[in-house]
Write a protein that holds these residues in place. Sequence first.
Motif, PDB file in Angstrom:
ATOM      1  N   PHE A   1       0.793  -1.222   0.000  1.00  0.00           N
ATOM      2  CA  PHE A   1       0.000   0.000   0.000  1.00  0.00           C
ATOM      3  C   PHE A   1       0.830   1.279   0.000  1.00  0.00           C
ATOM      4  O   PHE A   1       0.346   2.348   0.348  1.00  0.00           O
ATOM      5  CB  PHE A   1      -0.977  -0.026   1.172  1.00  0.00           C
ATOM      6  CG  PHE A   1      -1.931  -1.190   1.093  1.00  0.00           C
ATOM      7  CD1 PHE A   1      -2.773  -1.329  -0.004  1.00  0.00           C
ATOM      8  CD2 PHE A   1      -1.959  -2.151   2.080  1.00  0.00           C
ATOM      9  CE1 PHE A   1      -3.639  -2.408  -0.101  1.00  0.00           C
ATOM     10  CE2 PHE A   1      -2.827  -3.235   1.992  1.00  0.00           C
ATOM     11  CZ  PHE A   1      -3.663  -3.364   0.895  1.00  0.00           C
ATOM     12  N   GLY A   2       2.072   1.164  -0.401  1.00  0.00           N
ATOM     13  CA  GLY A   2       2.855   2.358  -0.669  1.00  0.00           C
ATOM     14  C   GLY A   2       3.740   2.818   0.464  1.00  0.00           C
ATOM     15  O   GLY A   2       3.347   2.837   1.635  1.00  0.00           O
ATOM     16  N   LYS A   3       4.952   3.199   0.077  1.00  0.00           N
ATOM     17  CA  LYS A   3       5.924   3.776   0.994  1.00  0.00           C
ATOM     18  C   LYS A   3       6.136   5.223   0.541  1.00  0.00           C
ATOM     19  O   LYS A   3       6.545   5.476  -0.597  1.00  0.00           O
ATOM     20  CB  LYS A   3       7.238   2.998   0.924  1.00  0.00           C
ATOM     21  CG  LYS A   3       8.317   3.471   1.884  1.00  0.00           C
ATOM     22  CD  LYS A   3       9.649   2.793   1.596  1.00  0.00           C
ATOM     23  CE  LYS A   3       9.576   1.295   1.740  1.00  0.00           C
ATOM     24  NZ  LYS A   3      10.937   0.692   1.585  1.00  0.00           N
TER      25      LYS A   3
ATOM     26  N   ALA B   1      -1.653  11.222   5.388  1.00  0.00           N
ATOM     27  CA  ALA B   1      -1.203  10.141   4.514  1.00  0.00           C
ATOM     28  C   ALA B   1      -1.517   8.778   5.130  1.00  0.00           C
ATOM     29  O   ALA B   1      -1.960   7.850   4.433  1.00  0.00           O
ATOM     30  CB  ALA B   1       0.292  10.271   4.239  1.00  0.00           C
ATOM     31  N   VAL B   2      -1.317   8.648   6.428  1.00  0.00           N
ATOM     32  CA  VAL B   2      -1.644   7.395   7.111  1.00  0.00           C
ATOM     33  C   VAL B   2      -3.149   7.132   7.027  1.00  0.00           C
ATOM     34  O   VAL B   2      -3.588   6.019   6.704  1.00  0.00           O
ATOM     35  CB  VAL B   2      -1.186   7.434   8.578  1.00  0.00           C
ATOM     36  CG1 VAL B   2      -1.669   6.195   9.314  1.00  0.00           C
ATOM     37  CG2 VAL B   2       0.330   7.538   8.676  1.00  0.00           C
TER      38      VAL B   2
ATOM     39  N   MET C   1      -2.744  13.718   1.654  1.00  0.00           N
ATOM     40  CA  MET C   1      -3.739  12.831   1.049  1.00  0.00           C
ATOM     41  C   MET C   1      -3.369  12.501  -0.396  1.00  0.00           C
ATOM     42  O   MET C   1      -3.435  11.345  -0.818  1.00  0.00           O
ATOM     43  CB  MET C   1      -5.114  13.476   1.113  1.00  0.00           C
ATOM     44  CG  MET C   1      -5.641  13.657   2.524  1.00  0.00           C
ATOM     45  SD  MET C   1      -7.175  14.623   2.594  1.00  0.00           S
ATOM     46  CE  MET C   1      -8.331  13.491   1.798  1.00  0.00           C
ATOM     47  N   VAL C   2      -2.992  13.532  -1.155  1.00  0.00           N
ATOM     48  CA  VAL C   2      -2.570  13.293  -2.542  1.00  0.00           C
ATOM     49  C   VAL C   2      -1.372  12.357  -2.564  1.00  0.00           C
ATOM     50  O   VAL C   2      -1.301  11.401  -3.348  1.00  0.00           O
ATOM     51  CB  VAL C   2      -2.226  14.618  -3.249  1.00  0.00           C
ATOM     52  CG1 VAL C   2      -1.739  14.340  -4.673  1.00  0.00           C
ATOM     53  CG2 VAL C   2      -3.429  15.550  -3.290  1.00  0.00           C
ATOM     54  N   LEU C   3      -0.406  12.618  -1.691  1.00  0.00           N
ATOM     55  CA  LEU C   3       0.794  11.785  -1.595  1.00  0.00           C
ATOM     56  C   LEU C   3       0.424  10.330  -1.344  1.00  0.00           C
ATOM     57  O   LEU C   3       0.960   9.415  -1.993  1.00  0.00           O
ATOM     58  CB  LEU C   3       1.681  12.300  -0.462  1.00  0.00           C
ATOM     59  CG  LEU C   3       2.898  11.448  -0.120  1.00  0.00           C
ATOM     60  CD1 LEU C   3       3.938  11.534  -1.229  1.00  0.00           C
ATOM     61  CD2 LEU C   3       3.498  11.883   1.213  1.00  0.00           C
ATOM     62  N   SER C   4      -0.456  10.097  -0.406  1.00  0.00           N
ATOM     63  CA  SER C   4      -0.841   8.740  -0.042  1.00  0.00           C
ATOM     64  C   SER C   4      -1.415   7.985  -1.233  1.00  0.00           C
ATOM     65  O   SER C   4      -1.047   6.833  -1.504  1.00  0.00           O
ATOM     66  CB  SER C   4      -1.865   8.778   1.089  1.00  0.00           C
ATOM     67  OG  SER C   4      -2.287   7.469   1.433  1.00  0.00           O
TER      68      SER C   4
ATOM     69  N   GLY D   1       1.211   7.106  -3.762  1.00  0.00           N
ATOM     70  CA  GLY D   1       2.022   5.994  -3.291  1.00  0.00           C
ATOM     71  C   GLY D   1       1.325   4.658  -3.412  1.00  0.00           C
ATOM     72  O   GLY D   1       1.978   3.613  -3.520  1.00  0.00           O
ATOM     73  N   GLN D   2      -0.010   4.674  -3.398  1.00  0.00           N
ATOM     74  CA  GLN D   2      -0.783   3.443  -3.552  1.00  0.00           C
ATOM     75  C   GLN D   2      -1.014   3.079  -5.016  1.00  0.00           C
ATOM     76  O   GLN D   2      -1.678   2.085  -5.307  1.00  0.00           O
ATOM     77  CB  GLN D   2      -2.120   3.581  -2.833  1.00  0.00           C
ATOM     78  CG  GLN D   2      -1.990   3.662  -1.317  1.00  0.00           C
ATOM     79  CD  GLN D   2      -3.307   3.949  -0.635  1.00  0.00           C
ATOM     80  OE1 GLN D   2      -4.243   3.147  -0.686  1.00  0.00           O
ATOM     81  NE2 GLN D   2      -3.400   5.098   0.012  1.00  0.00           N
ATOM     82  N   GLY D   3      -0.474   3.895  -5.913  1.00  0.00           N
ATOM     83  CA  GLY D   3      -0.527   3.543  -7.323  1.00  0.00           C
ATOM     84  C   GLY D   3      -1.525   4.301  -8.160  1.00  0.00           C
ATOM     85  O   GLY D   3      -1.665   4.020  -9.360  1.00  0.00           O
ATOM     86  N   ALA D   4      -2.246   5.258  -7.592  1.00  0.00           N
ATOM     87  CA  ALA D   4      -3.185   6.046  -8.384  1.00  0.00           C
ATOM     88  C   ALA D   4      -2.428   6.941  -9.354  1.00  0.00           C
ATOM     89  O   ALA D   4      -1.330   7.424  -9.049  1.00  0.00           O
ATOM     90  CB  ALA D   4      -4.073   6.903  -7.476  1.00  0.00           C
ATOM     91  N   GLY D   5      -3.005   7.182 -10.528  1.00  0.00           N
ATOM     92  CA  GLY D   5      -2.442   8.165 -11.430  1.00  0.00           C
ATOM     93  C   GLY D   5      -2.514   9.543 -10.807  1.00  0.00           C
ATOM     94  O   GLY D   5      -3.309   9.789  -9.885  1.00  0.00           O
TER      95      GLY D   5
END
Length: 279
Positions: free
Chosen positions: A25-27, A48-49, A221-224, A227-231
């Motif tokens: 789920f992203g780093k 982000a968490v 929020m955008v960062l998170s 990191g989870q793979g969204a465009g």
Amino acid sequence: MKPITDELVRRLLPKRRADGHKGTFGKVYIYGGAVGYTGAPVFAAEAAVRCGSGLVFLGVPKEIYPIVASRCENAMAHPIPEDYPGLLERMRACDAVCIGPGLGRDAAVERTVLALLRDLPCPVVLDADGINAAAAHIDSLSERRGVTVLTPHEGEFVRLGGNLALGREDAAADFARRYGCVLALKGPGTIVAAPDGRLRRNTTGNCGMAKGGSGDVLAGMVLSLLGQGAGAFDAAACAVWLHGRAGDLCAGELSEYAMTPTDLIGRLPAAFRSLGLDK
């Protein structure tokens, strides 16, 4: 101009794998903070968490590290490495990086931000003082190897060279096209623009969110989601809708006067649940 709706967000959000783990789920990494600005990076990290990141790292100046570390229960704070290669190595190990929350403004910060924009291959969210550092070197955005998402308010947008005389929608579209970035132009009816011409207006949010720290929550929020793979466009569109939805829930419970950025983060679970994702 198409709106950002709950149906769109439901469709665009990264899916949660039942067999996923924290690496799935992203780093993500947040580079921010300065003396007098200890809240901004913490808001970004906690947001982000709350938005689903598996691992959130927060690099801050050593002068404020003890303060920030004491406030971070869910993110991993550390003093920023004193050498640039060390900082770059930490960031390159992550899926996305946010530069700017509470970072401060001086020549050393500007040099570091510009170097990171040049050297980082991963998606970058540029917010607040990260935007200010890039303002005099705007062409660095179009020269990046990776995607960049900018989250300016109107004052920052003008410093970047945006032309609000065109109107918010056309100005955002023109800027995104010229510099090859995704732009979230904050304000009532936040505009999200992509370099390929996609353009959306947000339908959530209220004036109670017009308080210092709200933008740092959005950046995290955008960062998170990146990191989870969204465009990049999808991450920005989903984040601004959920951010505004959390703000509307705060206003309904606490009033527009009394709500805070901490309250916004606390209402993110309800904002996600309002999408009916568990059905």
